[in-house]
Design a protein around this motif. Structure first.
Motif, mmCIF file in Angstrom:
data_model
loop_
_atom_site.group_PDB
_atom_site.id
_atom_site.type_symbol
_atom_site.label_atom_id
_atom_site.label_comp_id
_atom_site.label_asym_id
_atom_site.label_seq_id
_atom_site.Cartn_x
_atom_site.Cartn_y
_atom_site.Cartn_z
ATOM 1 N N UNK A 1 -10.013 3.156 -21.924
ATOM 2 C CA UNK A 1 -11.223 2.528 -22.469
ATOM 3 C C UNK A 1 -12.100 3.630 -23.024
ATOM 4 N N UNK A 2 -12.696 3.370 -24.187
ATOM 5 C CA UNK A 2 -13.400 4.422 -24.918
ATOM 6 C C UNK A 2 -14.715 3.909 -25.477
ATOM 7 N N UNK A 3 -15.579 4.881 -25.788
ATOM 8 C CA UNK A 3 -16.867 4.605 -26.427
ATOM 9 C C UNK A 3 -17.247 5.817 -27.252
ATOM 10 N N UNK A 4 -18.462 5.836 -27.727
ATOM 11 C CA UNK A 4 -18.943 6.968 -28.503
ATOM 12 C C UNK A 4 -18.896 8.263 -27.691
ATOM 13 N N UNK B 1 -8.775 -4.752 -26.576
ATOM 14 C CA UNK B 1 -9.787 -5.542 -25.894
ATOM 15 C C UNK B 1 -11.118 -4.872 -26.152
ATOM 16 N N UNK B 2 -12.224 -5.525 -25.815
ATOM 17 C CA UNK B 2 -13.540 -4.918 -25.985
ATOM 18 C C UNK B 2 -14.331 -5.067 -24.697
ATOM 19 N N UNK C 1 -21.877 3.336 -31.769
ATOM 20 C CA UNK C 1 -21.830 3.999 -33.072
ATOM 21 C C UNK C 1 -20.405 4.098 -33.622
ATOM 22 N N UNK C 2 -19.419 4.292 -32.738
ATOM 23 C CA UNK C 2 -18.037 4.464 -33.179
ATOM 24 C C UNK C 2 -17.191 3.205 -32.971
ATOM 25 N N UNK D 1 -6.088 -0.501 -25.386
ATOM 26 C CA UNK D 1 -7.390 0.166 -25.328
ATOM 27 C C UNK D 1 -8.500 -0.878 -25.302
ATOM 28 N N UNK D 2 -9.473 -0.638 -24.449
ATOM 29 C CA UNK D 2 -10.717 -1.407 -24.468
ATOM 30 C C UNK D 2 -11.769 -0.534 -25.148
ATOM 31 N N UNK D 3 -12.363 -1.071 -26.206
ATOM 32 C CA UNK D 3 -13.343 -0.333 -26.985
ATOM 33 C C UNK D 3 -14.728 -0.924 -26.719
#
Length: 300
Positions: free
Chosen positions: A102-105, A158-159, A141-142, A123-125
């Motif tokens: 799982x990722x973020x800015x 997924x989010x 932002x990303x 990946x969960x964004x």
């Protein structure tokens, strides 16, 4: 004596201390009365102290409301977990597994082709968040860059949304924001509700267990009504004490955060579909530490 003056004046002058003595006597009576009252008060205070007739009122301690135990236990057999490297693998008669992130800015820019080549399947964004002080809703932002990159690399998506909703209305607002952000993408994995306490003065710090539970339900209900699968994220402590897991478990799955770098098992006994088991993963294509997740997939 002067016959031209009043009689009372002549008497006073004949014996000038007569009236003064009377005034002094009244003052003595007042002083004596005060002394008697003081002695009586001291005696009563001593009597109360010795007999215990007066005690401070007993204020009952507030009994904390415990979260009811969740009603379903998982049946994972941790002897079947292979944790020889950072990508764990689980396989038994009932489940298989996939590795994801799982990722973020905070992970900065990602080379999604390298991530795919490393073996990451999903990946969960993070699509957005609500500020823990301002309460304003923001897009990550990303988000769009990550969604497009992961999708083009063939990674299942997924989010998740980082919530700081203080009530049901704000939770529904967050869910509608997520639905708008997802409209241009194919989402096959669940939509995650992620509420966490960030500091000791953030805007959700005073919510009760019942309020947090209803807020989570409100978010999930909007997502579910739109045709997506919601999932509730939390640490062992959050799922056990901060929300009423049992009240949600009939309707929604859970994503557990519990970091284990030595053991390939967790003591958390209740059903969860995804396990975030490492928050310092090293993934090709990502320069920053990355959360690693294993997804348990029921066999047909």
């Amino acid at each position: 004596m002067n016959p031209s003056l009043p009689a009372w004046y002549n008497r006073c002058m004949t014996n000038p201390y007569r009236y003064r003595r009377r005034r002094i006597n009244w003052m003595a009576v007042a002083v004596l009365t005060l002394l008697v009252l003081l002695v009586f008060t001291l005696i009563m205070a001593l009597f109360i102290a010795l007999t215990g007739r007066h005690q401070e009122p007993v204020i009952p301690e507030e009994t904390p409301v415990s979260t009811p135990d969740p009603r379903y236990l998982h049946n994972y057999d941790w002897e079947r977990m292979n944790g020889e490297d950072q990508f764990w693998i689980y396989e038994d008669d009932n489940y298989t597994s996939e590795i994801g992130i799982d990722v973020s800015v905070h992970n900065e820019e990602i080379d999604w082709e390298k991530v795919k080549e490393a073996g990451v399947k999903f990946a969960f964004v993070r699509c957005g968040y609500r500020g823990y002080e301002t309460g304003q809703v923001h897009e990550d932002v990303l988000y769009h860059q990550n969604m497009k990159g992961a999708s083009e690399a063939g990674i299942e998506l997924g989010v998740y949304f980082f919530s700081q909703a203080k009530n049901v209305e704000e939770a529904e607002e967050e869910a509608r924001f997520v639905l708008y952000e997802m409209k241009d993408y194919i989402i096959r994995l669940p939509v995650c509700y992620d509420m966490e306490e960030v500091t000791d003065h953030d805007r959700i710090i005073d919510l009760t267990t019942e309020e947090r539970t209803e807020i989570a339900r409100a978010f999930c209900k909007v997502i579910e009504d739109a045709g997506y699968i919601p999932i509730v994220y939390g640490s062992e402590n959050w799922l056990t004490y901060k929300i009423n897991m049992a009240d949600l478990q009939d309707d929604y799955p859970f994503w557990l955060a519990s970091y284990h770098k030595v053991s390939v098992s967790t003591d958390f006994p209740f059903i969860f579909d995804i396990w975030q088991y490492n928050n310092t993963g090293e993934i090709p294509g990502i320069d920053k530490d990355t959360d690693l997740n294993i997804r348990f997939i029921p066999k047909q």
